[in-house]
Design an enzyme around this catalytic site. Sequence first.
Site, PDB file in Angstrom:
ATOM      1  N   GLU A  44       0.934  -1.162   0.112  1.00 13.11           N
ATOM      2  CA  GLU A  44       0.110   0.076  -0.002  1.00 13.11           C
ATOM      3  C   GLU A  44       0.752   1.256   0.012  1.00 13.11           C
ATOM      4  O   GLU A  44       0.620   2.135   0.755  1.00 13.11           O
ATOM      5  CB  GLU A  44      -0.903   0.023   1.217  1.00 13.11           C
ATOM      6  CG  GLU A  44      -1.621  -1.334   1.277  1.00 13.11           C
ATOM      7  CD  GLU A  44      -2.615  -1.450   2.690  1.00 13.11           C
ATOM      8  OE1 GLU A  44      -2.141  -0.823   3.913  1.00 13.11           O
ATOM      9  OE2 GLU A  44      -3.590  -1.772   2.627  1.00 13.11           O
ATOM     10  N   CYS A  46     -10.328  -0.178   7.958  1.00  7.51           N
ATOM     11  CA  CYS A  46      -9.856   1.101   8.571  1.00  7.51           C
ATOM     12  C   CYS A  46     -10.436   2.436   7.974  1.00  7.51           C
ATOM     13  O   CYS A  46     -10.851   3.356   8.490  1.00  7.51           O
ATOM     14  CB  CYS A  46      -8.327   1.418   8.090  1.00  7.51           C
ATOM     15  SG  CYS A  46      -8.077   1.049   6.753  1.00  7.51           S
TER      16      CYS A  46
END
Lengths: 661, 661
Positions: free
Chosen positions: A307, A403
């Site tokens: 990421e 998240c």
Amino acid sequence: MNQKQAIRDAFWSPFRETVRREGIPYQWLALNDRVPGAEPSHWMRNFRAAASGKPGAHGGCVFQDSDGAKWLEGVAYSLRSHPDPALEAIADGAIEAIVAAQQPDGYLDTYYILTGLDRRWTNLRDNHELYCAGHMIEAAVAYYESTGKRALLDAMLRYVDLIDREIGPRRGQRHGYPGHPEIELALMRLYRLTGDEKHLRLAKYFIDERGQKPLYFEQETRESGNDFPWKDSPFGYQYYQAGKPVREQTDAEGHAVRAMYLYCGMADVARATGDESLVRACEALWESTVRRRMYVTGAIGSSAYGESFTFDYDLPNDTVYGETCAAIGLVFFARRMLALKPRGEYADVMERALYNGVLSGMQLDGKRFFYVNPLEVNPVACAKDPNKRHVKPERQKWFGCACCPPNLIRLLMSLEDYVCSADGNALHVHLYIGGDFTARVGSSDVRLHVETRYPWDGDICLSVELERPASFALALRIPEWSHKWQIGLNDRPGADEIAFAMVFSLQGPGGFVGVDGKTQVRDGYAYIEREWKPGDRVRIMLDMPAQFVRANPRVAEDAGKVALTRGPLVYCLEEADNGPNLHLVRVGSAQPHVRERWQPQLLGGVTVLETAGLRESDEWTGPLYAPVRGAPETQTVQLRWIPYYAWANRGTGEMRVWVRE
Amino acid sequence: MNQKQAIRDAFWSPFRETVRREGIPYQWLALNDRVPGAEPSHWMRNFRAAASGKPGAHGGCVFQDSDGAKWLEGVAYSLRSHPDPALEAIADGAIEAIVAAQQPDGYLDTYYILTGLDRRWTNLRDNHELYCAGHMIEAAVAYYESTGKRALLDAMLRYVDLIDREIGPRRGQRHGYPGHPEIELALMRLYRLTGDEKHLRLAKYFIDERGQKPLYFEQETRESGNDFPWKDSPFGYQYYQAGKPVREQTDAEGHAVRAMYLYCGMADVARATGDESLVRACEALWESTVRRRMYVTGAIGSSAYGESFTFDYDLPNDTVYGETCAAIGLVFFARRMLALKPRGEYADVMERALYNGVLSGMQLDGKRFFYVNPLEVNPVACAKDPNKRHVKPERQKWFGCACCPPNLIRLLMSLEDYVCSADGNALHVHLYIGGDFTARVGSSDVRLHVETRYPWDGDICLSVELERPASFALALRIPEWSHKWQIGLNDRPGADEIAFAMVFSLQGPGGFVGVDGKTQVRDGYAYIEREWKPGDRVRIMLDMPAQFVRANPRVAEDAGKVALTRGPLVYCLEEADNGPNLHLVRVGSAQPHVRERWQPQLLGGVTVLETAGLRESDEWTGPLYAPVRGAPETQTVQLRWIPYYAWANRGTGEMRVWVRE
């Protein structure tokens, strides 16, 4: 005078209402594993099990505690602008469940409480204890500030005391720091509330110690036998933002969300301590992020692997990661850079991310979410090309690692805090959002009442409410995209007002002096310095033309392509409006005429843009490759562009932001 | 008359000499772990350990046995055209080592011999026993055919008998087939040598049983507890070419090399049995591969994940896999489709892969190899973008999984077998390569003597050697890229010859009838039917202009781009000649003038192509994105194109095949 901050805005209020009415209750169900067909969160189950005192299985990710913390923080903001006893009772119950799990010594992380406290603090690198603590601290501060209730705050103060005993520079302490930054910025919030130097000192320690040799994480790996998952990665320990000391970091590298959260903590500490070396590090990392590694939507993180950031100008549109949380983190970072120094670039980027890469993360009904925010999508590729499997053509209900949804809640529900800020004797307006916003400027409490249809037009009316006349500068942001604008004061007739009613045009960073000698444009803000009287009214009219933009030529992916923007909004082409094979669509001329059409019924009300474009023929016979016989056949087509944030709300199909010229 | 096949060709002989003098000895060192700084092969060590009778560690991949087998096969071909007692002695020694490891019951796979024979046959899906057997069979047949030595052949006949007892349709037998096809085509080679129906039957069984329900691999997984690595992949069991029965497969899917090897076995069995349903399956899979899923270089396999095909027209140039072995497999497949039916398309693709995607796999010095053959490279991206980490900007010495280098050896050293083939009463010439090539046409042995500078020009002289005059058709391939050509017969004066000397131009697949009523163009071949006399000479002059090609418009990655070709060669731009940031280079006009320059000293002697092109300015100040102000500034530049196969022989740098228009 009513001190209350309140957003009353035609664009944002519906999103906030959606979050309040749908998102918050929906996510509460998710945290309690009561959303049919969605991946379970395990959040409440983990806390109940942890409170039971018996060891047991921990559900979900190692950082699952943080999901509920972010939700609680969002609830705190919601209660602030919209009291709701029923919701507050639910939140109180959630807090009770959290506090009930706290250990006698103050420890509070369900993963280790359930799986073995003897292993706690043994993997600061990967197991997110300090990250979760950070989110719980933020929730505790926010909940206390809106409700005055101390239960979670007191619990977190005890937890922070324990962390402060366990980790630090002294002998016998672990000289560690979190693998996922977050507690740094949270401790600074706590410090602003408590004024307790201990909280500042601990935040500063985490930042100063990070990346120092010998590397704590290597030591920890040796002692605890943790495996290092990024051995063969291009970024190594920079994934954790720990490859080098923060003051030596000049490129945005590794995991994008970790980067943003760290930079936020750095900026907070720099501001509190006046540490110039830290300010310079923040500025270098800001420039690396927004001038070389940011998408036109404000998305960051070019690669799904880790990421992560990759390298300068590497901005692939179809394999991008562009996590919603990373764009949110960029908004957090921009706001803190503004606090260090009010510069238009910071607010421009904050606005770019907010109206595009952040907002795209949520479906218009507030019930589905993107984790990844691509700028180019072909649904077939998402299904069949493993390089694009992380890209989803439609938003998801919930995620095992959820998240992003609660992060969206806490940002949208605290949006009023991003609109303006006082800096010495100036009140800076960063975002143009309707509502009432208060600030203490110099020695007077000022309330700005703002009315606007922004971002659909650039006409903003502000009125200044204050007890008695006061002299200060009202600094109105001139967005980078507005090349012509006009400011008027008190639309009543009168000589000095007429002087103001003339047209300013931005003369670049050099600044501009208004005819009254007191109005200056500096660093992207028009400073109107005068003695303000109660009820004074200011009107700023920003010219907001649709305009095509180009990327820096070093961005290989965007070579020969343009994107269409209007004001803060980036637009895109969807298959629903323009058919499939969008790679065959071309803008045609360098600057085609753009027709703007307000469509109240479409996608919650949007201004659609229409241009005449070209579509290359997809007719082809014979082998896969054939000699060029002149230019491809094209036909003129009407292109229909919608705001990027609203894409994928009408079923799945292709989408493109960057379109061939 | 000398029956010997021999390539004497200005283009190919140097490569073959390099392989013979450098590649074969170098790879022998590698197989014996004697190349400093290269990953060890463990090949010889595994066989010696297996022969010792003691269980022990197995080195390298589970399919390591096949590396040496492919090398041996290549050696066999080399000995055929170039006797070399010293090399033959080395090969005999290698064979001794192999045979010494064979078990009393005929079993011969070092992985299970060393790690536990009780587990053999328990993971046909992933552990490559039958795949290795296949390569050893091919080596055995080739070595016997060139040297007359039976040692390896006899060993493999015993091994095949064991496999035939263990696996098959009868009760008590495993109803399995290999996870990696290869033994099917090998058994068909064995069958052509032995005429033993058992060998055909077993090959046919492997092909017919594959993908049948209940799926053998699922059963095997249950019984042996093997993990299924591709659970979450888009292709599932199609990775192994076992997602469905072969006759129901219509798209090229899964692992590209496995696909090609399977299709080869299918075509061989179809030809031997005349099974029409199998022929149709081969044709469908051929079309899927070459008309929708093949790169312009003949590379196949769009994704590194699973080294696999993805979906129609998905041909990314920078994240491509394009394994050298897959392009080699496509050459194998094309040759077998030609054997089913001589059609120009098969030979066109065979030539395209051979001169581009295959040859690019080897460095000009024969000592370094590409596993992955990209069409667009930026060395920085290879280092920093995890999506491109499989792409190397320079060839490697050797690989832990070294399937490609020996595969190149065996193809290049047997190239004479691909030049022409007899089909009934016609002798088809598929590739234009200098040398002497023999075939039995009808009842006469014909030797073709060919002289040419191909691929640098299209002028080919053939002379026909035979015992006594014979009537048959000489079928000369008219490549798809040649739109004007000329055939002459016996350049001595004389009426009937003059008739031939006129210009034919290809009239499309419909075919064309020559003035003498006996010359026809059918399916990409010019058939010259007559009574051939010893010493008859034919000359074919193929017009070979440099030409830009376009991809089918559905190939999104190539939209707005063109590639430059000349004859069978695809060209590319390298940073060494054209500077960095090749994404800013444009061809300019649709059909620019191309200047051809023969450069004997460059890259072993190549024709370089030069065109006038455009380069967009990379000057840029200010933010990453800015409003369009007209077209980008460009300057005219001289572009220098080199043949794709020769790229990355002058240090690392950017490279591009598809260039913006």
